[in-house]
Design an enzyme around this catalytic site. Structure first.
Site, mmCIF file in Angstrom:
data_model
loop_
_atom_site.group_PDB
_atom_site.id
_atom_site.type_symbol
_atom_site.label_atom_id
_atom_site.label_comp_id
_atom_site.label_asym_id
_atom_site.label_seq_id
_atom_site.Cartn_x
_atom_site.Cartn_y
_atom_site.Cartn_z
ATOM 1 N N PHE A 525 1.193 -0.894 0.330
ATOM 2 C CA PHE A 525 0.168 -0.167 0.247
ATOM 3 C C PHE A 525 1.192 0.894 -0.100
ATOM 4 O O PHE A 525 0.739 1.877 1.022
ATOM 5 C CB PHE A 525 -0.881 -0.132 1.084
ATOM 6 C CG PHE A 525 -2.391 -0.992 1.433
ATOM 7 C CD1 PHE A 525 -2.940 -1.229 0.945
ATOM 8 C CD2 PHE A 525 -1.799 -2.403 1.783
ATOM 9 C CE1 PHE A 525 -3.611 -1.977 0.512
ATOM 10 C CE2 PHE A 525 -2.362 -3.333 1.544
ATOM 11 C CZ PHE A 525 -4.042 -3.507 1.146
ATOM 12 N N PHE A 530 2.813 1.345 3.881
ATOM 13 C CA PHE A 530 3.204 0.148 4.544
ATOM 14 C C PHE A 530 2.537 -1.495 3.864
ATOM 15 O O PHE A 530 1.810 -1.216 2.796
ATOM 16 C CB PHE A 530 2.107 -0.015 6.149
ATOM 17 C CG PHE A 530 0.894 -0.221 5.758
ATOM 18 C CD1 PHE A 530 0.394 -1.661 5.827
ATOM 19 C CD2 PHE A 530 -0.013 0.704 5.551
ATOM 20 C CE1 PHE A 530 -0.452 -1.738 5.085
ATOM 21 C CE2 PHE A 530 -1.511 0.158 5.456
ATOM 22 C CZ PHE A 530 -1.949 -0.665 5.152
ATOM 23 N N GLU A 532 0.858 -5.415 4.080
ATOM 24 C CA GLU A 532 0.728 -5.959 4.420
ATOM 25 C C GLU A 532 1.473 -7.368 4.495
ATOM 26 O O GLU A 532 1.063 -7.966 3.172
ATOM 27 C CB GLU A 532 -0.949 -6.537 4.300
ATOM 28 C CG GLU A 532 -1.959 -7.445 5.475
ATOM 29 C CD GLU A 532 -2.976 -7.985 4.863
ATOM 30 O OE1 GLU A 532 -3.770 -8.259 5.920
ATOM 31 O OE2 GLU A 532 -3.510 -7.117 4.074
ATOM 32 N N ILE A 533 1.582 -8.426 5.812
ATOM 33 C CA ILE A 533 2.306 -9.639 4.988
ATOM 34 C C ILE A 533 1.149 -10.928 5.271
ATOM 35 O O ILE A 533 0.543 -10.519 6.312
ATOM 36 C CB ILE A 533 3.433 -10.276 5.798
ATOM 37 C CG1 ILE A 533 4.398 -9.166 5.455
ATOM 38 C CG2 ILE A 533 3.583 -11.545 5.604
ATOM 39 C CD1 ILE A 533 5.976 -9.590 6.142
ATOM 40 N N VAL A 534 0.600 -11.870 4.097
ATOM 41 C CA VAL A 534 -0.601 -12.177 4.355
ATOM 42 C C VAL A 534 0.250 -14.071 4.524
ATOM 43 O O VAL A 534 -0.739 -14.114 5.304
ATOM 44 C CB VAL A 534 -1.695 -12.209 2.820
ATOM 45 C CG1 VAL A 534 -2.955 -12.818 3.077
ATOM 46 C CG2 VAL A 534 -1.794 -10.814 2.513
ATOM 47 N N CYS A 536 3.083 -16.183 5.031
ATOM 48 C CA CYS A 536 4.611 -16.807 5.181
ATOM 49 C C CYS A 536 4.999 -18.603 5.585
ATOM 50 O O CYS A 536 4.586 -18.725 6.184
ATOM 51 C CB CYS A 536 5.081 -16.218 6.096
ATOM 52 S SG CYS A 536 6.814 -16.109 6.545
ATOM 53 N N LEU A 568 3.060 -4.718 8.609
ATOM 54 C CA LEU A 568 2.086 -5.592 9.141
ATOM 55 C C LEU A 568 1.259 -6.642 8.811
ATOM 56 O O LEU A 568 1.580 -7.149 7.853
ATOM 57 C CB LEU A 568 0.189 -4.240 8.758
ATOM 58 C CG LEU A 568 0.978 -2.620 9.939
ATOM 59 C CD1 LEU A 568 -0.260 -1.998 9.983
ATOM 60 C CD2 LEU A 568 1.300 -2.846 10.968
ATOM 61 N N ILE A 599 -6.999 -3.582 5.676
ATOM 62 C CA ILE A 599 -6.039 -4.709 5.891
ATOM 63 C C ILE A 599 -7.651 -5.709 6.710
ATOM 64 O O ILE A 599 -8.257 -4.658 7.876
ATOM 65 C CB ILE A 599 -4.889 -4.929 6.238
ATOM 66 C CG1 ILE A 599 -4.704 -4.704 7.823
ATOM 67 C CG2 ILE A 599 -3.633 -4.617 6.324
ATOM 68 C CD1 ILE A 599 -3.649 -4.748 8.790
ATOM 69 N N TYR A 602 -8.197 -10.536 12.056
ATOM 70 C CA TYR A 602 -8.458 -12.654 11.145
ATOM 71 C C TYR A 602 -8.317 -12.799 12.959
ATOM 72 O O TYR A 602 -7.672 -11.879 13.700
ATOM 73 C CB TYR A 602 -6.795 -12.615 11.098
ATOM 74 C CG TYR A 602 -6.369 -12.626 9.858
ATOM 75 C CD1 TYR A 602 -6.930 -13.700 8.961
ATOM 76 C CD2 TYR A 602 -6.117 -11.897 8.591
ATOM 77 C CE1 TYR A 602 -6.627 -14.068 7.675
ATOM 78 C CE2 TYR A 602 -5.796 -11.185 7.820
ATOM 79 C CZ TYR A 602 -6.294 -12.947 7.090
ATOM 80 O OH TYR A 602 -6.166 -12.314 5.531
#
Length: 792
Positions: A525, A530, A532-534, A536, A568, A599, A602
């Site tokens: 973004f 920042f 966003e790590i979705v 890994c 994030l 984002i 969860y």
């Protein structure tokens, strides 16, 4: 015209008829000198038009072909006694003799101007204006060194010369006439305002419209770089396409600012996204830098608009300019969004002024290493970037955020000693080998060695809906989907597939022996600052080899290159430990207003963040730490060798002494020990009041205190009080101090700290307010230490 490569941005060059426009190669806003030069041409034309008719005939005769009998081929009358250069003012009143012969063909001046005998004053004045424009362009041709620009000047010179001979109006002959692209830049910016800000209240929307007008006005007076300069800066760019637009810009926008006999168009009305893409990156950088440098010259009512709102506006617009599927560049946008076409001027158009709205014209330096950088939002997601993650940043390579470089701190260790130690450290034989199985080896050491040997590779890949799919990339994406599905069993497989193949997401893939064994899926973004790590994950049989750490380090390097410095992610209970080891924490540095709505939340997961330091080469970080440890170890060994003197034991305690000052121990100072000062709490209320009052006065008089003098106004910072629950400012602190609210130093320090914390939470790191808070905070703690309220 002066050497275009040597003229600074915004600087006019002096030439014919008193001036020449700012060099097109300057790549900046047109200077105030250029505006004054345009005014001087207008004055010169007005003076010539007010001259007696014989004087006008003499001027036009120079550019008129001979009409004498015998088919004379002379194309302009030349005086037998040409005036000195520069011409003397008293000669202006000399009588004009129409019988004076031409130096070239010997026919009289009257023979050259017979066609002008019955011409009206209005038509003669129009022709005189073209004459001065011809003289101006003539000097431009001889002074300009750029071949492309000189060619355009010469074509315009011939066009105007022909217009005088034929007594016609200059008309540019081209295959295409303006506008050259639809929608225009102006229409696109209007669409952007409608698309992003139509939901805002009228007052806030008015602020956005003012920013849009300011941006459009900047483009209209922006000086383009020459095609040759652009080829040097962006060698892989569409050089032919840029040259076409550059030529059109010179003919229709730039030169007509000074040669008013040519039709003039606004850049924003005849060009579209193609030209905007070619200038936006450099333009945005220069405008923000110029605003920061000249903040003190800005009117107080414009500071918030330019220093806070304008950077956010440009970041959001940048995403739409380089996006492949942004709706604002569709010609049917307004018809589809509002049910009918809105007239352009009822929304936004650039102000018709001869200067950019708020900026002065001091030259702005541009780092050539960054002005051509491309943000990830501009690249096609399906293009395989040539090992971008594995490509190391060289030590000499300038970092995207130069302001993060701190000056070298001069310590008490002699430089020759440091150099001597460094010489032994850089010698591979002097560094003890660390077994990969040792407890002291870095987590990513094995992975780094494998990458060096070519066993593993790192690639950033993604899917695309508008480009032909690459078979290898599609195979890797399928492999990533399988790895994520197998290692993250609680995550729905359909959800994983949708995100991995979503064009807005990218994945840093770990390739071993041609197959995918791990990766990190993320979404950037850029406008919010920042990523966003979705997902890994590393496949189970390849874990505990340091791949996870090395993957994250490569991802950090990739984002530093693209100037995004915050991660994030929502981590479940099994992933929190991994992310903590990679520098993530629950202390989120990104303001909540930046990521809320961007984002997905969860359930049962913990939001964690990581702030990157652009000065750190993360893929080599463990090696650097290892070297630093060796340096410290060597320095300690050398220091021990110097102070190896043994002192006799202390005998004073045998005599009944209970305690002694540390500094009285023999040899203690030789080791480098220094007494530590302690803070004190002032017991006397009057003394505390006097001390705090002095500190507060120093803070208020500091040059960076201006943003914090009074409470934030709702009109200047929309939504501020929704983000900041406990506001504080220096005026409120002064009132509290006066009412004796601060009974302890801690209360005073807490309020002051809240000012700085609030500022950093609401404003982006690149804003002027954020930087003012950091500098003022440093100054405040210096004064607190000087007053002895905290330890030095």
């Amino acid at each position: 015209m002066a050497d275009s490569a040597g003229i600074q941005q915004g600087s006019p060059a002096i030439g014919a008829a008193g001036l020449v426009p700012a060099a097109p190669g300057a790549g900046g806003t047109e200077g105030s000198g250029a505006a004054r030069g345009s005014a001087r041409i207008a004055v010169k034309k007005a003076q010539l038009r007010s001259s007696p008719r014989p004087k006008k005939l003499e001027k036009l005769g120079v550019y008129s072909s001979c009409k004498a009998e015998g088919a004379c081929k002379c194309n302009g009358w030349k005086s037998q006694n040409p005036p000195p250069t520069p011409p003397q003012t008293e000669q202006q009143s000399n009588a004009v003799n129409l019988q004076e012969p031409c130096r070239s063909c010997s026919h009289t001046l009257g023979d050259h101007v017979t066609h002008l005998e019955n011409v009206s004053e209005e038509e003669m004045n129009r022709l005189l204006g073209i004459v001065l424009d011809v003289e101006y362009l003539y000097t431009c041709i001889h002074k300009e060194e750029d071949a492309d620009t000189k060619q355009v000047y010469f074509s315009l010179f011939k066009l105007l010369r022909k217009s005088i001979l034929q007594m016609g109006k200059p008309m540019l002959e081209a295959q295409e006439s303006p506008p050259f692209e639809k929608p225009s830049i102006e229409q696109g910016v209007n669409n952007f305002v409608q698309y992003k800000f139509s939901h805002l209240p009228s007052k806030e929307r008015q602020t956005i419209m003012e920013l849009a007008k300011m941006f459009l006005n900047q483009i209209n007076y922006w000086q383009l770089e020459t095609p040759s300069q652009r080829r040097q800066r962006v060698p892989n760019d569409d050089a032919a396409g840029y040259k076409v637009n550059y030529t059109r810009w010179l003919c229709y926008c730039n030169v007509p600012q000074f040669c008013d006999s040519l039709p003039r168009y606004e850049t924003t009305q005849i060009f579209g996204r193609t030209l905007l893409r070619s200038v936006f990156t450099v333009m945005r950088k220069q405008l923000l830098e110029q605003a920061r440098q000249e903040k003190d010259k800005l009117p107080p009512e414009k500071r918030t608009l330019i220093l806070t709102h304008f950077p956010k506006f440009l970041s959001m617009l940048e995403e739409e300019v380089y996006s492949h599927n942004s709706p604002i560049w569709s010609q049917d946008f307004l018809a589809g969004a509002a049910g009918g076409q809105i007239p352009i001027h009822t929304v936004i158009s650039a102000a018709s002024v001869a200067r950019p709205l708020y900026y002065s014209t001091s030259p702005v330096s541009v780092d050539p290493s960054t002005c051509g950088s491309v943000s990830p939002a501009r690249k096609a997601a399906s293009v395989l970037e040539p090992n971008p993650a594995g490509e190391k940043r060289k030590p000499s390579e300038p970092l995207p955020h130069e302001e993060n470089k701190r000056p070298r701190v001069v310590g008490d260790i002699p430089m020759d000693l440091i150099n001597e130690v460094m010489a032994t450290i850089t010698d591979p034989a002097a560094i003890p080998e660390t077994s990969l199985l040792s407890a002291h080896s870095a987590r990513d050491e094995a992975a780094r060695l494998e990458e060096r040997r070519g066993v593993i590779e790192f690639h950033v890949i993604g899917n695309s809906l508008n480009q032909k799919p690459n078979k290898r990339i599609l195979m890797w994406l399928v492999g990533l989907q399988n790895v994520f599905s197998h290692q993250l069993p609680r995550m729905p497989k359909e959800y994983i597939t949708r995100l991995v193949f979503d064009p807005k997401h990218k994945t840093l893939s770990l390739i071993k022996d041609g197959r995918v064994i791990g990766g990190i899926c993320f979404r950037m973004f850029p406008s919010q600052g920042f990523t966003e790590i979705v997902f890994c994950a590393v496949t189970s049989n390849e874990q505990v080899k340091g791949y996870g750490t090395h993957l994250m380090n490569h991802l950090k390097e990739y984002h530093i290159k693209h100037e995004i410095l915050n991660f994030l992610t929502y981590a479940d209970e099994y992933a929190i430990g991994y992310f903590k080891k990679q520098g993530f924490s629950k202390d989120i540095k990104v303001p909540k207003s930046k990521y809320v709505g961007y984002i997905k939340d969860y359930e049962g997961a913990t939001l964690m963040g990581c702030e990157l330091n652009p000065s750190i080469p993360y893929t080599e970080f463990s090696v650097i730490i290892k070297k630093q440890k060796e340096i410290i170890k060597k320095l300690i060994e050398r220091k021990q060798a110097q102070i190896r003197k043994v002192y006799p034991g202390l005998s004073c305690f045998k005599d009944g002494v209970r305690q002694i000052p540390i500094e009285s121990i023999p040899g203690i100072r030789e080791t480098g020990w220094k007494p530590v000062g302690k803070g004190k709490e002032l017991k006397d209320p009057d003394q505390l009041y006097s001390t705090l009052k002095t500190i507060l006065q120093h803070v208020k008089s500091h040059q960076n205190a201006w943003p914090f003098m009074e409470p934030v106004k709702k009109t200047e910072a929309p939504g501020y009080y929704q983000v900041i629950r406990f506001p504080m400012d220096l005026k409120t602190m002064s009132e509290r101090l006066k009412s004796r609210y601060y009974t302890t130093r801690k209360l005073f320090m807490a309020d002051m700290q809240r000012i700085f914390t609030n500022c950093r939470e609401y404003n982006p790191p690149e804003s002027e307010y954020y930087k003012c808070a950091n500098l003022l905070e440093k100054f405040f703690y210096t004064k607190i230490k000087e007053a002895g309220l905290i330890e030095k």
